[in-house]
Design a protein around this motif. Structure first.
Motif, mmCIF file in Angstrom:
data_model
loop_
_atom_site.group_PDB
_atom_site.id
_atom_site.type_symbol
_atom_site.label_atom_id
_atom_site.label_comp_id
_atom_site.label_asym_id
_atom_site.label_seq_id
_atom_site.Cartn_x
_atom_site.Cartn_y
_atom_site.Cartn_z
ATOM 1 N N ARG A 196 0.843 -1.199 0.000
ATOM 2 C CA ARG A 196 0.000 0.000 0.000
ATOM 3 C C ARG A 196 0.874 1.244 0.000
ATOM 4 O O ARG A 196 2.079 1.153 0.286
ATOM 5 C CB ARG A 196 -0.890 0.013 1.243
ATOM 6 C CG ARG A 196 -0.092 -0.148 2.528
ATOM 7 C CD ARG A 196 -0.976 -0.235 3.743
ATOM 8 N NE ARG A 196 -1.518 1.044 4.058
ATOM 9 C CZ ARG A 196 -0.905 1.996 4.752
ATOM 10 N NH1 ARG A 196 0.311 1.803 5.249
ATOM 11 N NH2 ARG A 196 -1.470 3.142 4.982
ATOM 12 N N LEU A 197 0.265 2.382 -0.328
ATOM 13 C CA LEU A 197 1.006 3.624 -0.133
ATOM 14 C C LEU A 197 1.152 3.820 1.373
ATOM 15 O O LEU A 197 0.350 3.310 2.157
ATOM 16 C CB LEU A 197 0.283 4.806 -0.786
ATOM 17 C CG LEU A 197 -1.010 5.352 -0.191
ATOM 18 C CD1 LEU A 197 -0.776 6.293 0.967
ATOM 19 C CD2 LEU A 197 -1.817 6.055 -1.249
ATOM 20 N N THR A 198 2.165 4.567 1.790
ATOM 21 C CA THR A 198 2.339 4.795 3.224
ATOM 22 C C THR A 198 2.565 6.276 3.501
ATOM 23 O O THR A 198 3.104 6.990 2.660
ATOM 24 C CB THR A 198 3.501 3.956 3.798
ATOM 25 O OG1 THR A 198 3.502 4.066 5.222
ATOM 26 C CG2 THR A 198 4.852 4.391 3.249
ATOM 27 N N GLY A 199 2.114 6.732 4.666
ATOM 28 C CA GLY A 199 2.207 8.150 4.999
ATOM 29 C C GLY A 199 0.986 8.883 4.463
ATOM 30 O O GLY A 199 -0.045 8.274 4.157
ATOM 31 N N ALA A 200 1.123 10.185 4.322
ATOM 32 C CA ALA A 200 -0.030 11.005 3.947
ATOM 33 C C ALA A 200 -0.500 10.752 2.517
ATOM 34 O O ALA A 200 -1.648 11.003 2.182
ATOM 35 C CB ALA A 200 0.316 12.474 4.130
ATOM 36 N N GLY A 201 0.388 10.276 1.641
ATOM 37 C CA GLY A 201 0.012 10.060 0.244
ATOM 38 C C GLY A 201 0.366 11.268 -0.614
ATOM 39 O O GLY A 201 1.271 12.028 -0.263
ATOM 40 N N PHE A 202 -0.297 11.427 -1.757
ATOM 41 C CA PHE A 202 -0.044 12.504 -2.724
ATOM 42 C C PHE A 202 1.360 12.378 -3.333
ATOM 43 O O PHE A 202 1.946 13.364 -3.769
ATOM 44 C CB PHE A 202 -0.185 13.894 -2.075
ATOM 45 C CG PHE A 202 -1.504 14.144 -1.413
ATOM 46 C CD1 PHE A 202 -2.623 14.456 -2.169
ATOM 47 C CD2 PHE A 202 -1.637 14.061 -0.029
ATOM 48 C CE1 PHE A 202 -3.851 14.700 -1.552
ATOM 49 C CE2 PHE A 202 -2.866 14.307 0.591
ATOM 50 C CZ PHE A 202 -3.968 14.624 -0.178
ATOM 51 N N GLY A 203 1.935 11.172 -3.352
ATOM 52 C CA GLY A 203 3.319 10.931 -3.789
ATOM 53 C C GLY A 203 4.047 10.241 -2.646
ATOM 54 O O GLY A 203 3.428 9.860 -1.657
#
Ligand code: GLA
Length: 361
Positions: free
Chosen positions: A311-318
């Motif tokens: 999965r993406l990790t952290g806040a996202g948006f990159g």
């Protein structure tokens, strides 16, 4: 001679360290009083300091190769200095003697990818202040002061996850944290699994404004539902009456909290991985913080036979993606997936394990 000596011409009085973190599950839940499951990474930030007997602070960042001078009643304009300044102000506000210092910052926590380089800087700074002043701050107080510093002085209305992870997590077990009560326990990764983190190579555009906007949406949804925070939504059908996108934001928070609770009590790498995959879909479709590049990288990871989930990790948006992999396959997975990612025209890199050692168990 240490770097501090080279810059300031004498030895520091104290030196403190704090790690970055990768969040395994529980994204955007912390500012909704929900559950999170981060783990510390090996990369860390080191802050050294000594009293300088002058009228102003001198702060040197080794990475930026830059020294900033400031006084406490005038915030520095340099972005990196705002975090240290914020910690000094917060420490000052709780009665700690923060007379002018020479401060040296060095870090190998990757910046701007979602691995909490800012929390590592805050926690290392506050640990150094604690050591220097021999104050009785405990690790939770350090996390709270760091969070306040980030909200007040860096302008990000963040939750408490990153600072708690940097202050209290280890690199060998995840930290299961209830962000409302701060009740917590360490959770072993499922047997035979380990953590891989790959950077998508895409800078986090809109990370701060998009983040604050998501938080405002959650607050508005909670207000419309008549609950203190979205943690208190027990039945997801309550959200049906909400306008879009608020309905989907609530779906993500409620389902993500359920996933963290399941993952914290599961011993199967397959089940843990399935929860991570579902988290990514929810972040992409309901919370809308993914990007095409993150989706591509996550899809490649999820398709790999040695990956349990990604999965993406952290806040996202990159920024970065996290995967739970078979523990002896981290390097082959990283190499294979990054090659395929490059075929799609993107350039990623491996962040965890760092080239210095292995992560997970
Ligand atoms: C950032 C914030 C955290 C948390 C995550 C998203 O890292 O600093 O408090 O909200 O985003 O889960």
């Amino acid at each position: 001679m240490s770097s501090f000596d080279a810059i300031f011409g004498c030895a520091p009085e104290v030196t403190a360290h704090a790690p970055g973190r990768v969040n395994l599950l529980g994204e955007h839940t912390d500012y909704n009083d929900g559950y999170v499951l981060p783990i510390a990474i090996e990369q860390q930030t080191t802050v050294s300091m000594r009293r300088n007997g002058q009228d102003e602070y001198a702060l040197h960042s080794e990475i930026l190769d830059s020294t900033v001078h400031f006084v406490l009643n005038e915030p520095p304009s340099e972005h990196f200095a705002a975090y240290v300044y914020g910690c000094l102000m917060e420490a000052h506000d709780v009665g700690i003697d923060t007379r002018p210092l020479d401060i040296h910052v060095q870090s190998d926590v990757p910046m701007g990818v979602g691995l909490s380089s800012s929390a590592a800087l805050e926690v290392a700074t506050l640990r150094a202040i604690r050591a220097l002043t021999k104050s009785a701050l405990d690790d939770v107080s350090i996390a709270r002061l760091g969070q306040r510093a980030e909200i007040q002085y860096a302008g990000v209305r963040c939750g408490i996850m990153d600072q708690m992870a940097s202050s209290l997590a280890s690199t060998t077990s995840a930290l299961f944290l209830d962000t409302q009560t701060l009740a917590r326990r360490l959770v072993l990764l499922p047997a035979g699994s380990a953590v891989l983190v790959l950077d998508s190579g895409i800078p986090r555009v809109l990370a701060e404004s998009g983040y604050n906007q998501r938080r405002a949406e959650c607050e508005e949804a909670a207000r419309l539902l008549g609950v203190p925070t979205l943690r208190d939504v027990r039945d997801v059908s309550q959200a049906d009456a909400l306008p879009e996108p608020l309905r989907r934001r609530v779906l993500h928070i409620v389902s993500e909290n359920t996933r963290v609770l399941r993952a914290a009590n599961c011993s199967s790498a397959q089940e843990f991985g399935t929860l991570m995959n579902a988290s990514h879909a929810s972040l992409r479709d309901d919370y809308e913080v993914s990007t095409p590049e993150l989706d591509r990288l996550v899809a490649l990871l999820q398709a790999h036979p040695d990956v349990y989930g990604a999965r993406l990790t952290g806040a996202g948006f990159g920024g970065a993606c996290v995967a739970l992999c078979q523990h002896d396959s981290l390097l082959p997975v990283a190499t294979g997936v990054l090659e395929e990612y490059a075929v799609s025209g993107f350039k990623g890199r491996m962040l965890v394990p760092s080239t210095g050692g292995a992560a997970g168990q």
